[in-house]
Write a protein that holds these residues in place. Structure first.
Motif, mmCIF file in Angstrom:
data_model
loop_
_atom_site.group_PDB
_atom_site.id
_atom_site.type_symbol
_atom_site.label_atom_id
_atom_site.label_comp_id
_atom_site.label_asym_id
_atom_site.label_seq_id
_atom_site.Cartn_x
_atom_site.Cartn_y
_atom_site.Cartn_z
ATOM 1 N N ASN B 32 22.217 -23.080 8.314
ATOM 2 C CA ASN B 32 22.886 -21.846 8.704
ATOM 3 C C ASN B 32 24.382 -22.072 8.879
ATOM 4 O O ASN B 32 25.207 -21.269 8.422
ATOM 5 C CB ASN B 32 22.285 -21.323 10.011
ATOM 6 C CG ASN B 32 22.838 -19.955 10.361
ATOM 7 O OD1 ASN B 32 22.618 -18.989 9.631
ATOM 8 N ND2 ASN B 32 23.580 -19.872 11.465
ATOM 9 N N ARG B 34 26.262 -24.387 7.483
ATOM 10 C CA ARG B 34 26.894 -24.587 6.161
ATOM 11 C C ARG B 34 27.107 -23.249 5.461
ATOM 12 O O ARG B 34 28.164 -22.985 4.904
ATOM 13 C CB ARG B 34 26.016 -25.502 5.294
ATOM 14 C CG ARG B 34 26.174 -26.988 5.575
ATOM 15 C CD ARG B 34 25.629 -27.822 4.408
ATOM 16 N NE ARG B 34 24.239 -27.530 4.116
ATOM 17 C CZ ARG B 34 23.198 -28.130 4.724
ATOM 18 N NH1 ARG B 34 23.414 -29.044 5.649
ATOM 19 N NH2 ARG B 34 21.951 -27.811 4.413
ATOM 20 N N GLY B 35 26.074 -22.421 5.517
ATOM 21 C CA GLY B 35 26.193 -21.119 4.876
ATOM 22 C C GLY B 35 27.283 -20.279 5.501
ATOM 23 O O GLY B 35 28.047 -19.592 4.807
ATOM 24 N N ARG B 36 27.372 -20.369 6.828
ATOM 25 C CA ARG B 36 28.369 -19.570 7.548
ATOM 26 C C ARG B 36 29.780 -19.993 7.147
ATOM 27 O O ARG B 36 30.631 -19.156 6.832
ATOM 28 C CB ARG B 36 28.155 -19.760 9.052
ATOM 29 C CG ARG B 36 28.944 -18.828 9.952
ATOM 30 C CD ARG B 36 28.491 -19.036 11.391
ATOM 31 N NE ARG B 36 29.030 -18.025 12.299
ATOM 32 C CZ ARG B 36 30.213 -18.132 12.897
ATOM 33 N NH1 ARG B 36 30.978 -19.182 12.664
ATOM 34 N NH2 ARG B 36 30.619 -17.179 13.718
ATOM 35 N N ARG B 38 30.679 -21.580 4.543
ATOM 36 C CA ARG B 38 30.898 -21.281 3.112
ATOM 37 C C ARG B 38 31.293 -19.819 2.934
ATOM 38 O O ARG B 38 32.215 -19.503 2.175
ATOM 39 C CB ARG B 38 29.601 -21.588 2.362
ATOM 40 C CG ARG B 38 29.691 -21.537 0.861
ATOM 41 C CD ARG B 38 28.346 -21.946 0.277
ATOM 42 N NE ARG B 38 28.193 -21.514 -1.098
ATOM 43 C CZ ARG B 38 27.030 -21.491 -1.745
ATOM 44 N NH1 ARG B 38 25.930 -21.902 -1.119
ATOM 45 N NH2 ARG B 38 26.968 -21.088 -3.002
ATOM 46 N N MET B 39 30.592 -18.962 3.631
ATOM 47 C CA MET B 39 30.894 -17.536 3.511
ATOM 48 C C MET B 39 32.270 -17.215 4.072
ATOM 49 O O MET B 39 33.047 -16.477 3.463
ATOM 50 C CB MET B 39 29.819 -16.723 4.233
ATOM 51 C CG MET B 39 29.965 -15.230 4.079
ATOM 52 S SD MET B 39 31.074 -14.503 5.288
ATOM 53 C CE MET B 39 29.941 -14.101 6.580
ATOM 54 N N ILE B 40 32.596 -17.818 5.229
ATOM 55 C CA ILE B 40 33.900 -17.536 5.836
ATOM 56 C C ILE B 40 35.032 -18.030 4.938
ATOM 57 O O ILE B 40 36.030 -17.339 4.726
ATOM 58 C CB ILE B 40 33.964 -18.186 7.240
ATOM 59 C CG1 ILE B 40 33.010 -17.455 8.194
ATOM 60 C CG2 ILE B 40 35.391 -18.152 7.779
ATOM 61 C CD1 ILE B 40 32.841 -18.133 9.549
ATOM 62 N N ALA B 42 34.916 -18.373 1.754
ATOM 63 C CA ALA B 42 34.993 -17.472 0.601
ATOM 64 C C ALA B 42 35.669 -16.165 0.981
ATOM 65 O O ALA B 42 36.483 -15.629 0.222
ATOM 66 C CB ALA B 42 33.592 -17.201 0.060
ATOM 67 N N ALA B 43 35.373 -15.687 2.171
ATOM 68 C CA ALA B 43 35.949 -14.416 2.609
ATOM 69 C C ALA B 43 37.448 -14.558 2.807
ATOM 70 O O ALA B 43 38.222 -13.671 2.440
ATOM 71 C CB ALA B 43 35.279 -13.966 3.893
ATOM 72 N N ARG B 44 37.873 -15.669 3.416
ATOM 73 C CA ARG B 44 39.312 -15.842 3.675
ATOM 74 C C ARG B 44 40.084 -16.030 2.369
ATOM 75 O O ARG B 44 41.230 -15.622 2.258
ATOM 76 C CB ARG B 44 39.535 -17.031 4.597
ATOM 77 C CG ARG B 44 39.144 -16.670 6.028
ATOM 78 C CD ARG B 44 39.247 -17.846 6.961
ATOM 79 N NE ARG B 44 38.858 -17.445 8.317
ATOM 80 C CZ ARG B 44 38.568 -18.292 9.294
ATOM 81 N NH1 ARG B 44 38.597 -19.595 9.058
ATOM 82 N NH2 ARG B 44 38.244 -17.857 10.485
#
Lengths: 210, 436
Positions: B32, B34-36, B38-40, B42-44
């Motif tokens: 979880n 790592r996914g978080r 990774r998503m952040i 990508a979002a930034r």
């Protein structure tokens, strides 16, 4: 819509309690907004993806794809209050695309990554029978076309209402009903005739139902 | 909740609940986290990445559109129907024809026609002819009499046809001279550049001429190929074929004779017969070479040794053309017919195959006396046309006259006069029509 806030929060944030507030924070590029978004919706979205794609599918990449698409579409979000439904729709869309790709790979006799999938090593012995039954169910679902599969999953496993399902899949409610009327007896008839599934079909454990 | 159209059995809920519980969305803490992250991340990076992606998409889309436009433009250039060549004629007496061509007649000065592709056609003094069928890639030039000098610009699809009496010169881009005397039957093609193919009664399959070579048909019907300066029409008018060889500055390389004036076949004992042990790969060249050298009897002997079945089934087109000529000159009707029938049957789409139809008509008429069959074959040949079209129409006219009289032949005679008013059968056609 069945999306609910995940119970576990990595970062305890009390701001942006409503979806609309969170959307505003995301649009304003608040530093912690992205983490909040993940904490609130990732579990539900992962579940949708797993239920749509099946038990042996790795969904973490698909989950990232859902968020990437969401950030891309965020400036065009018309109803910030419907953030959960919006994300759910994206997840279903991503799942549908992956199912289509998987079908094409199957035509060419390839697995998703070109390798023969190994069964997971960390099978819980207690629930092994249950997991085997679920796998058998998804073997049956694999024989359906993508639309029928999603209709069945979203209705019978996710528990969406007909109108929600219709909106999510961009179908009319009548079409959803017709599809359900066709696919439901088909799937359950096969399930009843399956050795691994039969026991779960014949004697439901009411206590496990939510 | 909306009701389903069919009532769901109770057991369905069991497997549904089981799947819902088994396929949950929770993962271990590390996954979880790592996914978080990774998503952040990508979002930034999302805004600039998204903008970059959109820019790339726009560039890709523009590139695709540009490529499509370029491809369309290239296609239009390639496939757009080209306009026919245009031309300007200066000098001589020039009159327009109904099909957009011109008739040219000269006396003391040349007539020069310049085409839009750079090709130049010059009628020499005391010459006459026509420019017809001007197309996008060439034209048909008919030399009625006199001399013609041509500089044809070579292009990928250049296709000019130069006709002089029964002879046709196929041109794809070259410079050469043509002379034709209908009264003497003398014909000269002299190459300056490039190469051409000359088709005629002696060479229905065509003879290739290269730069520096010339082909001469003297008034006695003998055809010669040589190199160097060719004889003029005036020289040909007074010279026999032997004299032509002396007039020409170089030794002739090919000698042949028209069927109407068959050359004396060399005694079979004077040349070695073609042995049946000749290597198969040598046979095509040998046949053509021997025919060119006038050794018809040897070709016939060799073919007889192979048998008519070989002629019908196995002989190459080149062999068949050579064999048909040799057999006709040797008056071996059976073998000639077999070779021509094989050409017609197995090589129907080639000019040689079509010419075989005409030659079979001649055989039917001249050797077999089968006029009806000849008419059928002439008709068939005229449907596709070729270098013998004028002769085929004239022969058909006479054949029909023989079977159905002047009245039956009159329409053909009129057609002949319209198409070939100065053709060799024009006098016969006029007598049928009843005009002087």
């Amino acid at each position: 819509m069945p999306l609910t806030v995940a119970a576990r929060k990595v970062v305890p944030v009390v701001r942006w309690q409503t979806p609309a507030e969170l959307v505003q924070a995301l649009l304003a590029a608040e530093p912690e907004a992205h983490g909040v978004l993940w904490d609130r919706y990732s579990t539900s979205l992962r579940a949708v993806l797993r239920r749509s794609l099946g038990p042996d599918t790795e969904v973490e990449d698909a989950l990232q794809e859902v968020f990437i698409r969401f950030f891309r579409a965020l400036p065009t979000l018309r109803e910030p209050a419907a953030l959960g439904s919006f994300l759910f729709g994206i997840a279903v869309h991503v799942a549908r695309g992956l199912l289509r790709k998987r079908r094409i790979r199957r035509w060419f006799r390839l697995t998703d990554d070109g390798e023969i999938p190994e069964p997971p090593d960390d099978v819980d012995p207690v629930s092994e029978q249950a997991q085997a039954a679920v796998r058998r169910l998804y073997v049956i679902l694999d024989d359906l076309d993508d639309e029928s599969r999603l209709v069945f999953v979203l209705r019978h496993i996710e528990g969406l209402e007909i109108t929600e399902l219709a909106a999510c899949l961009k179908m009319s409610p009548a079409t959803v009903k017709r599809r359900l009327a066709r696919v439901t007896p088909l799937v359950f008839a096969r399930a009843r005739n399956d050795a691994d599934l039969a026991s779960f079909m014949a004697a439901p454990d009411q206590g496990e139902r939510s | 909740m909306n009701k389903l159209p069919d009532a769901l059995p109770v057991e369905k809920a069991a497997i549904s609940d089981l799947a819902r519980q088994t396929l949950h969305g929770t993962v271990d803490e590390a996954t979880n986290a790592r996914g978080r992250e990774r998503m952040i991340s990508a979002a930034r990076a999302g805004a600039s990445k998204s903008n970059g992606t959109q820019r790339r998409r726009r560039i890709t889309r523009a590139s695709v559109l540009l490529f499509a436009a370029a491809a369309l433009a290239v296609s239009l250039v390639i496939w757009w129907p080209r306009a026919p060549l245009t031309f300007v004629t200066t000098g001589g007496e020039v009159t327009s024809t109904h099909d957009g061509g011109v008739r040219v007649a000269t006396r003391d000065a040349e007539s020069v026609t310049r085409f839009s592709d750079g090709s130049v056609v010059t009628f020499g003094v005391q010459s006459a002819g026509r420019l017809e069928g001007v197309r996008t890639n060439g034209a048909r030039v008919v030399l009625t009499s006199g001399e013609l000098h041509l500089d044809i610009t070579h292009r990928k699809d250049t296709a000019w046809s130069i006709e002089a009496g029964p002879y046709v010169v196929r041109v794809t881009g070259t410079a050469f001279d043509v002379a034709w005397s209908p009264s003497e039957g003398a014909f000269v093609v002299a190459m300056r550049q490039g190469s051409v193919v000359v088709e005629g009664p002696l060479t229905p399959a065509g003879v290739s001429l290269r730069a520096g070579q010339h082909l001469v048909v003297a008034r006695d019907g003998v055809m010669r190929m040589g190199e160097g300066t060719p004889p003029t029409l005036a020289e040909l008018a007074v010279a026999s074929s032997d004299a032509v060889a002396l007039v020409s500055s170089a030794a002739p390389v090919v000698v042949s004779r028209a069927p109407s004036a068959p050359a004396e076949a060399p005694p079979s004992s004077s040349v070695p017969a073609i042995a049946t042990s000749v290597a198969p790969s040598d046979r095509p060249a040998s046949f053509a070479k021997l025919v060119a050298e006038g050794r018809y009897a040897q070709v016939v002997t060799a073919a007889r040794g192979r048998g008519l079945e070989w002629v019908a089934e196995s002989a190459s087109l080149e062999e068949l053309v050579a064999l048909a000529d040799a057999a006709r000159y040797e008056k071996d009707g059976t073998l000639a017919r077999a070779a021509l029938e094989a050409e017609r049957k197995r090589f129907a789409t080639t000019q040689a195959g079509r010419n075989a139809t005409f030659l079979l008509g001649r055989l039917a008429e001249d050797s077999d006396g089968n006029t009806a069959r000849a008419i059928v074959l002439y008709d068939e040949y005229l449907q596709t046309g070729g270098p013998f079209s004028a002769e085929a129409l004239g022969r058909k006219m006479l054949a029909v006259r023989k079977t159905r009289g002047d009245a039956g032949a009159e329409p053909i005679a009129r057609a002949y006069l319209e198409k070939y008013p100065k053709g060799v059968y024009a006098a016969a056609a006029r007598s049928i029509v009843g005009t002087p």
